[in-house]
Design a protein around this motif. Structure first.
Motif, mmCIF file in Angstrom:
data_model
loop_
_atom_site.group_PDB
_atom_site.id
_atom_site.type_symbol
_atom_site.label_atom_id
_atom_site.label_comp_id
_atom_site.label_asym_id
_atom_site.label_seq_id
_atom_site.Cartn_x
_atom_site.Cartn_y
_atom_site.Cartn_z
ATOM 1 N N GLU A 49 0.864 -1.297 -0.069
ATOM 2 C CA GLU A 49 -0.104 0.022 -0.087
ATOM 3 C C GLU A 49 0.865 1.184 -0.086
ATOM 4 O O GLU A 49 0.630 2.116 -0.692
ATOM 5 N N THR A 52 2.311 1.530 -3.665
ATOM 6 C CA THR A 52 1.721 1.313 -4.991
ATOM 7 C C THR A 52 0.551 2.250 -4.964
ATOM 8 O O THR A 52 -0.232 2.142 -4.047
ATOM 9 N N SER A 54 -3.281 3.093 -5.751
ATOM 10 C CA SER A 54 -4.681 2.234 -5.690
ATOM 11 C C SER A 54 -5.468 2.142 -6.830
ATOM 12 O O SER A 54 -5.334 3.203 -7.635
ATOM 13 N N ASN A 59 -14.243 0.556 -4.546
ATOM 14 C CA ASN A 59 -14.181 1.183 -3.182
ATOM 15 C C ASN A 59 -13.923 2.697 -3.335
ATOM 16 O O ASN A 59 -13.641 3.674 -4.188
ATOM 17 N N TRP A 63 -7.502 1.680 -0.189
ATOM 18 C CA TRP A 63 -6.552 1.156 -1.272
ATOM 19 C C TRP A 63 -6.871 -0.431 -1.732
ATOM 20 O O TRP A 63 -7.351 -1.187 -0.939
ATOM 21 N N GLN A 64 -6.730 -0.425 -2.899
ATOM 22 C CA GLN A 64 -6.871 -1.911 -3.637
ATOM 23 C C GLN A 64 -5.850 -1.837 -4.601
ATOM 24 O O GLN A 64 -5.379 -1.257 -5.348
ATOM 25 N N SER A 65 -5.061 -3.403 -4.427
ATOM 26 C CA SER A 65 -4.126 -3.646 -5.344
ATOM 27 C C SER A 65 -4.689 -4.054 -6.423
ATOM 28 O O SER A 65 -5.782 -4.343 -6.667
ATOM 29 N N SER A 66 -3.906 -4.291 -7.790
ATOM 30 C CA SER A 66 -4.105 -4.956 -8.872
ATOM 31 C C SER A 66 -4.419 -6.339 -8.384
ATOM 32 O O SER A 66 -4.160 -6.926 -7.444
ATOM 33 N N TRP A 110 -6.894 -9.878 -4.832
ATOM 34 C CA TRP A 110 -6.329 -8.483 -4.664
ATOM 35 C C TRP A 110 -6.409 -8.326 -3.018
ATOM 36 O O TRP A 110 -7.194 -8.803 -2.649
ATOM 37 N N ALA A 112 -7.027 -5.345 -0.020
ATOM 38 C CA ALA A 112 -7.905 -4.193 -0.133
ATOM 39 C C ALA A 112 -7.434 -3.764 1.361
ATOM 40 O O ALA A 112 -7.532 -4.634 2.288
ATOM 41 N N ASN A 114 -9.190 -1.001 3.963
ATOM 42 C CA ASN A 114 -10.250 0.059 4.167
ATOM 43 C C ASN A 114 -9.851 0.708 5.695
ATOM 44 O O ASN A 114 -9.827 0.105 6.594
ATOM 45 N N HIS A 118 -14.078 4.815 5.079
ATOM 46 C CA HIS A 118 -14.146 4.071 3.576
ATOM 47 C C HIS A 118 -15.044 3.034 3.405
ATOM 48 O O HIS A 118 -15.649 2.279 4.461
#
Ligand SMILES: [Fe+2]
Length: 215
Positions: A49, A52, A54, A59, A63-66, A110, A112, A114, A118
């Motif tokens: 996080e 990289t 988001s 969302n 934050w959310q990864s690929s 992925w 995530a 929060n 969020h």
């Protein structure tokens, strides 16, 4: 005639049936003794996080990864993938009533994160079979907090407003627990209510696309 009619009504009262059809299978299980595993995954996710940007999907904040979590490498990612694949297999076996089912599925997920305030807007996961979430850390929200749950909508959205409002559920809330795996059909609309805690809530949502099933 009158007696005949009364007999029919009495029999209808006794034997008329309401059958609830089109049910929705939702599988859940809480992994036990996984504190060390979760701690390592949490560190990996928070480090990612920090470094990289988001992805922006459902969302709102957070934050959310690929969707490449299972390709991050290392033993803890492999262990979690193994547990989640097991859940998919067990849920499928239970659903089909076939204990020895063999499945070939493409699993992708992925990470995530929060934080306070969020949430995730309603969505479905297209082109998958099972979708799910693993809770690495459910956070520290108080149990009586009204929000923060995973919320499933009734699959027939209009039913809640046209057919005896209040008699049928319009939504089902699931309060996350650390270590919980939850699986649901990918067509089932869901959202995540606003998180009110202070410790980041960390999860690994995922999709399982079944390529083949043999029983
Ligand atoms: Fe989702």
């Amino acid at each position: 005639m009158l007696q005949e009619s009364q007999d029919i009504i009495a029999d209808m009262v006794e034997n008329g049936r309401i059958e609830h059809i089109f049910s929705t299978p939702v599988f859940s299980y809480v992994l036990k003794s996984v504190g060390a595993l979760n701690g390592e995954i949490r560190d990996l996710v928070l480090e990612r996080e920090r470094t990289t940007p988001s992805m922006v999907k459902s969302n709102q904040g957070g934050w959310q990864s690929s969707p490449d979590f299972f390709e991050w490498g290392g033993p803890v990612v492999a262990t979690l993938e193994h547990h989640l694949r097991s859940a998919v297999k067990i849920a499928t076996a239970r659903l089909l009533g076939a204990p020895n089912v063999r499945i070939d599925c493409h699993l992708y997920g992925w990470a995530a994160v929060n934080r306070h305030g969020h949430y995730n807007t309603p969505h479905v996961h297209p082109l998958a079979t099972w979708s799910g979430v693993y809770y690495v850390d459910a956070g520290d929200e108080a149990p009586d907090t009204p929000g923060a749950a995973l919320e499933f909508a009734h699959p027939v959205v209009a039913s809640a407003m046209t057919f005896f409002p209040g008699a049928l559920p319009s939504a089902r809330l699931v309060r996350p627990e650390t270590g919980m795996i939850i699986l649901f059909p990918s067509y089932l609309q869901h959202n995540v209510r606003m998180y009110q805690g202070t410790r980041p809530r960390i999860s690994v949502p995922f999709n399982a696309q079944l390529r083949s099933v043999s029983i």
